[in-house]
Design a protein around this motif. Structure first.
Motif, PDB file in Angstrom:
ATOM      1  N   MET A 131      10.553 -33.342 -63.452  1.00  0.00           N
ATOM      2  CA  MET A 131       9.448 -32.440 -63.737  1.00  0.00           C
ATOM      3  C   MET A 131       8.133 -33.124 -63.389  1.00  0.00           C
ATOM      4  O   MET A 131       7.977 -34.328 -63.556  1.00  0.00           O
ATOM      5  N   ARG A 132       7.163 -32.338 -62.908  1.00  0.00           N
ATOM      6  CA  ARG A 132       5.871 -32.911 -62.550  1.00  0.00           C
ATOM      7  C   ARG A 132       4.770 -31.895 -62.798  1.00  0.00           C
ATOM      8  O   ARG A 132       4.997 -30.687 -62.799  1.00  0.00           O
ATOM      9  N   VAL A 133       3.560 -32.410 -63.012  1.00  0.00           N
ATOM     10  CA  VAL A 133       2.373 -31.572 -63.164  1.00  0.00           C
ATOM     11  C   VAL A 133       1.688 -31.478 -61.805  1.00  0.00           C
ATOM     12  O   VAL A 133       1.458 -32.496 -61.148  1.00  0.00           O
ATOM     13  N   VAL A 134       1.390 -30.261 -61.381  1.00  0.00           N
ATOM     14  CA  VAL A 134       0.767 -30.026 -60.082  1.00  0.00           C
ATOM     15  C   VAL A 134      -0.606 -29.384 -60.294  1.00  0.00           C
ATOM     16  O   VAL A 134      -0.696 -28.185 -60.605  1.00  0.00           O
ATOM     17  N   PRO A 135      -1.696 -30.148 -60.174  1.00  0.00           N
ATOM     18  CA  PRO A 135      -3.030 -29.527 -60.225  1.00  0.00           C
ATOM     19  C   PRO A 135      -3.183 -28.512 -59.096  1.00  0.00           C
ATOM     20  O   PRO A 135      -2.608 -28.686 -58.012  1.00  0.00           O
ATOM     21  N   LEU A 136      -3.944 -27.477 -59.328  1.00  0.00           N
ATOM     22  CA  LEU A 136      -4.119 -26.450 -58.303  1.00  0.00           C
ATOM     23  C   LEU A 136      -4.742 -27.027 -57.035  1.00  0.00           C
ATOM     24  O   LEU A 136      -4.509 -26.516 -55.936  1.00  0.00           O
TER      25      LEU A 136
END
Length: 318
Positions: A131-136
């Motif tokens: 899982m990863r966080v993807v900034p716009l």
């Protein structure tokens, strides 16, 4: 009867052990990255995108069925090997067993996929990756997917796939609207604007790349405006690619007034008006037709001109 029960037992054990192994590996990967990727627990997601439950159930059931059948025939092939002419039955049975195991693993990936949307970022959990966080700001392109189900492919600025949401995904309409509002195609570095793509010009046909809306939500897709004299028609790039690859024989315009067709001459039935208008053309040519068709094709592409048109279509942004 014990030799029949044995492959069934093996298949059941495999259907349990394989998902446990894959699941353990995925959970371990998630734990390793949790400190960096866990969203703020005080903020709730705007919406969630997931695959439908029936999709994972379907693949799991198919996988278990293949494991049972493949395991049974594998053992039968081993027991009866001396009476068989060759290893063909054993290889086929083993292939069915392997396919069953792959279906079970695939079901886990389908079930695991999830995208949580927040005001300024997405939390993406792919099928088997961490899982990863993807900034716009890291989203490089949002383009139509060419899968059988359709949808959108979302990639980062380096062109690496972040995730694909199909039209049958739960939350698909929400993610499309979200991406159009917060990460429009014209603002992404890897997405060309129509003015950045040079038109194609032939002897009688002109083609220009344009974005075209599709569906009730008006989702923008890559499209082409074909013009031949007074005849003009808009068509989706994905449908034209299918036409050029002979996956389909005819493509019609998105607007019915007037209805415009681009087709191979041999794609129409002898009783149709399209056949009457194209029956004297070479089989390896493309004809642009418009209602009424009494005057024949508005444009015909053959030879080198058709090759150049095909190359231009296949290089368009999608």
């Amino acid at each position: 009867m014990s030799f029949i029960a044995f492959p069934v037992l093996v298949a059941v054990l495999l259907s349990i052990v394989i998902p446990m192994i894959v699941g353990a590996a995925v959970r371990r990967s998630d734990r390793n990255d949790r400190s960096m990727t866990r969203p703020n627990p005080d903020t709730g997601a705007l919406f969630i995108v997931t695959n439908r439950r029936w999709q994972s159930v379907l693949f799991r059931v198919l996988g278990i069925a293949f494991l049972v059948i493949g395991g049974f025939f594998t053992l039968v092939s081993v027991v009866e090997s001396e009476e068989m002419d060759g290893p063909g039955p054993l290889i086929s049975a083993a292939a069915i067993t392997v396919a069953g195991a792959l279906f079970v693993v695939l079901a886990m990936g389908i079930r695991r996929f999830r995208v949580d949307a927040y005001d300024s970022h997405l939390t993406v959990r792919p099928w088997f990756r961490a899982m990863r966080v993807v900034p716009l700001t890291e989203i490089g392109s949002v383009r139509p997917s060419l899968t059988n189900f359709g949808g959108v492919d979302v990639k980062d600025a380096n062109g690496r796939m972040l995730f694909t949401a199909t039209k049958i995904s739960s939350g698909y309409d929400d993610i499309v609207a979200y991406l159009q509002e917060r990460s429009p195609l014209q603002q992404t570095p890897n997405s060309a604007a129509p003015t950045d793509v040079e038109p194609w010009q032939g002897a009688t046909l002109r083609a220009e790349w344009i974005p075209l809306p599709r569906g009730r939500k008006g989702t923008l897709e890559s499209g082409v405006l074909l013009t031949a004299g007074a005849v003009a028609g808009r068509m989706y790039t994905s449908e034209l690619i299918h036409l050029l690859n002979h996956r389909t024989g005819i493509v019609e315009s998105t607007t019915p007034e007037p209805l415009v067709f681009l087709c191979w001459p041999d794609s129409a039935s002898p009783s149709s008006v399209v056949w009457e208008a194209t029956k004297n053309l070479p089989a390896d040519s493309l004809a642009l037709l418009a209602d009424p068709m009494d005057n024949g094709p508005a444009a015909v592409l053959t030879g080198t001109e058709l090759t150049h048109f095909s190359e231009w279509i296949k290089t368009l942004p999608r």
